[in-house]
Write an enzyme that holds these catalytic residues in place. Structure first.
Site, PDB file in Angstrom:
ATOM      1  N   PRO A  20       0.780  -1.233   0.000  1.00 47.25           N
ATOM      2  CA  PRO A  20       0.000   0.000   0.000  1.00 47.25           C
ATOM      3  C   PRO A  20       0.814   1.287   0.000  1.00 47.25           C
ATOM      4  O   PRO A  20       0.245   2.373  -0.075  1.00 47.25           O
ATOM      5  CB  PRO A  20      -0.802  -0.112   1.290  1.00 47.25           C
ATOM      6  CG  PRO A  20       0.037  -0.944   2.193  1.00 47.25           C
ATOM      7  CD  PRO A  20       0.813  -1.881   1.312  1.00 47.25           C
ATOM      8  N   ASP A  43       2.121   1.218 -11.904  1.00 49.59           N
ATOM      9  CA  ASP A  43       0.909   2.023 -11.733  1.00 49.59           C
ATOM     10  C   ASP A  43       1.201   3.308 -10.983  1.00 49.59           C
ATOM     11  O   ASP A  43       2.271   3.495 -10.403  1.00 49.59           O
ATOM     12  CB  ASP A  43      -0.125   1.240 -10.925  1.00 49.59           C
ATOM     13  CG  ASP A  43      -0.871   0.248 -11.791  1.00 49.59           C
ATOM     14  OD1 ASP A  43      -0.704   0.288 -13.019  1.00 49.59           O
ATOM     15  OD2 ASP A  43      -1.612  -0.567 -11.217  1.00 49.59           O
ATOM     16  N   LYS A  65      -3.294   4.977 -14.166  1.00 45.69           N
ATOM     17  CA  LYS A  65      -4.370   4.398 -13.378  1.00 45.69           C
ATOM     18  C   LYS A  65      -4.764   5.263 -12.205  1.00 45.69           C
ATOM     19  O   LYS A  65      -4.916   4.789 -11.106  1.00 45.69           O
ATOM     20  CB  LYS A  65      -3.984   3.018 -12.810  1.00 45.69           C
ATOM     21  CG  LYS A  65      -4.148   1.868 -13.751  1.00 45.69           C
ATOM     22  CD  LYS A  65      -5.474   1.198 -13.568  1.00 45.69           C
ATOM     23  CE  LYS A  65      -5.656   0.109 -14.572  1.00 45.69           C
ATOM     24  NZ  LYS A  65      -4.787  -1.009 -14.319  1.00 45.69           N
ATOM     25  N   MET A 178     -11.639   2.831  -3.286  1.00 38.33           N
ATOM     26  CA  MET A 178     -12.055   3.761  -4.350  1.00 38.33           C
ATOM     27  C   MET A 178     -13.388   4.432  -4.018  1.00 38.33           C
ATOM     28  O   MET A 178     -14.182   4.714  -4.912  1.00 38.33           O
ATOM     29  CB  MET A 178     -12.185   3.013  -5.694  1.00 38.33           C
ATOM     30  CG  MET A 178     -10.888   2.445  -6.175  1.00 38.33           C
ATOM     31  SD  MET A 178     -11.084   1.366  -7.601  1.00 38.33           S
ATOM     32  CE  MET A 178     -11.649  -0.153  -6.850  1.00 38.33           C
ATOM     33  N   GLY A 207      -2.462   5.680   3.466  1.00 38.17           N
ATOM     34  CA  GLY A 207      -2.109   4.773   4.552  1.00 38.17           C
ATOM     35  C   GLY A 207      -0.724   4.166   4.396  1.00 38.17           C
ATOM     36  O   GLY A 207      -0.268   3.927   3.282  1.00 38.17           O
TER      37      GLY A 207
HETATM   38  N1  SAH Z   1      -4.920  -3.588  -5.584  1.00 36.37           N
HETATM   39  C1  SAH Z   1      -4.966  -2.528  -4.595  1.00 36.37           C
HETATM   40  C2  SAH Z   1      -6.206  -1.682  -4.710  1.00 36.37           C
HETATM   41  C3  SAH Z   1      -6.307  -0.902  -6.004  1.00 36.37           C
HETATM   42  S1  SAH Z   1      -7.748   0.090  -6.061  1.00 36.37           S
HETATM   43  C4  SAH Z   1      -4.832  -3.130  -3.200  1.00 36.37           C
HETATM   44  O1  SAH Z   1      -4.892  -4.352  -3.038  1.00 36.37           O
HETATM   45  O2  SAH Z   1      -4.646  -2.354  -2.256  1.00 36.37           O
HETATM   46  C5  SAH Z   1      -7.120   1.649  -5.519  1.00 36.37           C
HETATM   47  C6  SAH Z   1      -7.746   2.031  -4.208  1.00 36.37           C
HETATM   48  O3  SAH Z   1      -7.059   1.384  -3.139  1.00 36.37           O
HETATM   49  C7  SAH Z   1      -7.646   3.497  -3.876  1.00 36.37           C
HETATM   50  O4  SAH Z   1      -8.676   4.243  -4.497  1.00 36.37           O
HETATM   51  C8  SAH Z   1      -7.812   3.482  -2.388  1.00 36.37           C
HETATM   52  O5  SAH Z   1      -9.160   3.294  -2.025  1.00 36.37           O
HETATM   53  C9  SAH Z   1      -7.069   2.211  -2.008  1.00 36.37           C
HETATM   54  N2  SAH Z   1      -5.679   2.479  -1.599  1.00 36.37           N
HETATM   55  C10 SAH Z   1      -4.562   2.032  -2.179  1.00 36.37           C
HETATM   56  N3  SAH Z   1      -3.472   2.447  -1.500  1.00 36.37           N
HETATM   57  C11 SAH Z   1      -3.925   3.167  -0.464  1.00 36.37           C
HETATM   58  C12 SAH Z   1      -3.289   3.856   0.611  1.00 36.37           C
HETATM   59  N4  SAH Z   1      -1.955   3.884   0.753  1.00 36.37           N
HETATM   60  N5  SAH Z   1      -4.066   4.501   1.503  1.00 36.37           N
HETATM   61  C13 SAH Z   1      -5.407   4.492   1.398  1.00 36.37           C
HETATM   62  N6  SAH Z   1      -6.061   3.843   0.405  1.00 36.37           N
HETATM   63  C14 SAH Z   1      -5.332   3.192  -0.513  1.00 36.37           C
END
Ligand code: SAH
Length: 262
Positions: A20, A43, A65, A178, A207
């Site tokens: 993340p 991405d 993306k 999202m 996060g």
């Molecule tokens: N494949 C990714 C999700 C992709 S969709 C996974 O497994 O985490 C993208 C969404 O993930 C963002 O719109 C947000 O809602 C969330 N996201 C990804 N990284 C984040 C982060 N560091 N903090 C908060 N939300 C995050």
């Protein structure tokens, strides 16, 4: 699982989850593959410093993306991975979080399968797990929630098409990915389907990174609080009474180390 190459010159595509944000949350396998890659297709949501692990002469290709502007259409991206692999290169397709959680990993692999390209999938820490841990919000807890659901809050035609009765339940934690653009609608639907307006809910922005922001409130007040705080994507919404533990369990950034570094 690796597949047998269809010819000796075909390279392998590794669909790699990069976690993340905090680079230290990469798996050892992800870090090794990034370091060995000839080409990396990455991405928008790749954590700071992750690409520094690549060899200096590795080709880096940005695939975009962001929620509202997809820099490279998915079909073109799928074909790009096929083309790169056919030049015999070791290709890392780097994705935020886990490739199989709202990551379209499945779609990219289908094209690889159809084209006879060998591939492997490397799981990553999904945003729900990473953000919950770094925010101090356990996703399950014996006194609060025995189940957790991941849902997409992505708006389609101005509405969010979810099975609200199955999500608006007690003793369930729901994490919306999202969803920040549709936050008011999500909170409205959760209340309309039976949760009390004072049901705890939180938003975690960026996060696991040094820019992490956590805002806790309840379903009735969260949208206005998030607006006032100017919280934008990437952010997760966590709905459930586990959110009430946050004040006590928050630990990040650790007081001794000051702001975290990526
Ligand atoms: N494949 C990714 C999700 C992709 S969709 C996974 O497994 O985490 C993208 C969404 O993930 C963002 O719109 C947000 O809602 C969330 N996201 C990804 N990284 C984040 C982060 N560091 N903090 C908060 N939300 C995050």
């Amino acid at each position: 699982m690796s597949r047998t190459p269809s010819s000796t010159v075909t390279g392998t595509v590794y669909i790699v989850g990069s976690g993340p944000g905090d680079r230290d949350l990469l798996t050892l396998r992800a870090a090794r593959l990034i370091g060995e890659a000839d080409a990396i297709v990455y991405d928008h949501l790749i954590g700071e410093g992750v690409l520094d692990l690549a060899r200096p002469n590795a080709e880096r290709i940005y695939a975009g993306k962001e929620s509202s502007r997809h820099s490279v259409p998915q079909e073109k991206l799928n074909q790009l991975l096929v083309r790169l692999a056919r030049t015999g290169r070791k290709v890392v397709r780097l994705k935020g979080g886990d490739p199989f959680v709202f990551g379209r990993g499945g779609e990219e692999i289908e094209t690889l399968v159809d084209s006879g390209i060998p591939f492997e999938v490397v799981p990553g820490v999904t945003a729900a797990a990473g953000c919950a841990a770094y925010a101090g919000i356990p996703l399950t807890h014996r006194e609060h929630a025995q189940a957790v659901a991941f849902a997409t809050g992505h708006l389609k035609d101005g509405t969010i098409n979810l099975d609200w009765p199955s999500l608006a339940r007690p003793r369930l934690t729901v994490v919306f990915y999202m969803g920040i653009g549709g936050l008011a609608e999500i909170c409205r639907q959760m209340i309309a389907h039976g949760l009390p307006p004072d049901h705890p809910a939180a938003v975690v922005q960026n996060g696991t990174t040094s820019r992490q922001r956590v805002l806790t409130a309840d379903l009735a007040t969260l949208p206005a609080r998030v607006d006032a705080a100017g919280i934008t994507t990437p952010a997760l919404i966590i709905v459930g009474t586990v959110v009430s533990l946050q004040q006590k369990l928050a630990w990040y950034p650790p007081p001794a180390s000051g702001p975290a570094e990526c």
